[in-house]
Design a protein around this motif. Structure first.
Motif, PDB file in Angstrom:
ATOM      1  N   CYS A  83       0.728  -1.124  -0.344  1.00 50.70           N
ATOM      2  CA  CYS A  83      -0.080  -0.046   0.472  1.00 50.70           C
ATOM      3  C   CYS A  83       0.682   1.445  -0.103  1.00 50.70           C
TER       4      CYS A  83
ATOM      5  N   SER B 266       1.363  -1.599   3.951  1.00 52.03           N
ATOM      6  CA  SER B 266       0.640  -2.421   4.360  1.00 52.03           C
ATOM      7  C   SER B 266       1.319  -3.672   3.587  1.00 52.03           C
TER       8      SER B 266
ATOM      9  N   CYS C 212      -6.051  -1.076  -0.031  1.00 49.13           N
ATOM     10  CA  CYS C 212      -5.673  -1.749   1.355  1.00 49.13           C
ATOM     11  C   CYS C 212      -6.624  -2.333   2.156  1.00 49.13           C
TER      12      CYS C 212
ATOM     13  N   CYS D 201      -5.671   0.179   5.994  1.00 46.48           N
ATOM     14  CA  CYS D 201      -6.274   1.472   6.307  1.00 46.48           C
ATOM     15  C   CYS D 201      -7.459   1.720   4.971  1.00 46.48           C
TER      16      CYS D 201
ATOM     17  N   TRP E 133      -7.107   2.394   1.847  1.00 49.16           N
ATOM     18  CA  TRP E 133      -6.800   3.132   0.783  1.00 49.16           C
ATOM     19  C   TRP E 133      -7.366   2.184  -0.713  1.00 49.16           C
TER      20      TRP E 133
HETATM   21 ZN   LIG Z   1      -2.879   0.796   3.596  1.00 46.48          ZN
END
Ligand SMILES: [Zn+2]
Length: 96
Positions: free
Chosen positions: A46, A51, A66, A69, A71
């Motif tokens: 990410c 991550s 992700c 988070c 994303w």
């Molecule tokens: Zn992330």
């Protein structure tokens, strides 16, 4: 009794070459790069939180998300990891 297979003798020996490399060169065969222990592999990470817990978005070509988070986008980044970690990630992605 079935006869023993001739496959145990590599073609390069049967054809009188000095080495497998020489044979491959003549025949235009390219050796696949062999993975060495500790060699670096690349995994998707990410871009926001780094991550490795990222997945492709089903139904959106080239899009990633992700799990950590939340994303979502196409600007996914790659990070080098060691072989051992790489296979752990692959296993996890396959849900083993
Ligand atoms: Zn992330």
């Amino acid at each position: 009794m079935p006869k023993k297979s001739k496959l145990s003798t590599p073609a390069w020996i049967l054809e009188g070459f000095n080495s497998e490399a020489e044979y491959n060169k003549k025949k235009g065969i390219k050796n696949k790069p062999k993975a060495k222990a500790g060699e670096e592999f690349y995994v998707k990470v990410c871009p926001q939180c780094r991550s490795k817990d990222v997945n492709v978005v089903i139904g959106e070509v080239g899009a990633w998300e992700c799990k950590k988070c939340n994303w979502k986008g196409r600007s996914i980044e790659e990070e080098a990891v060691l072989e051992e970690e790489y296979f752990k990630i692959i296993e996890r992605m396959e849900g083993k």
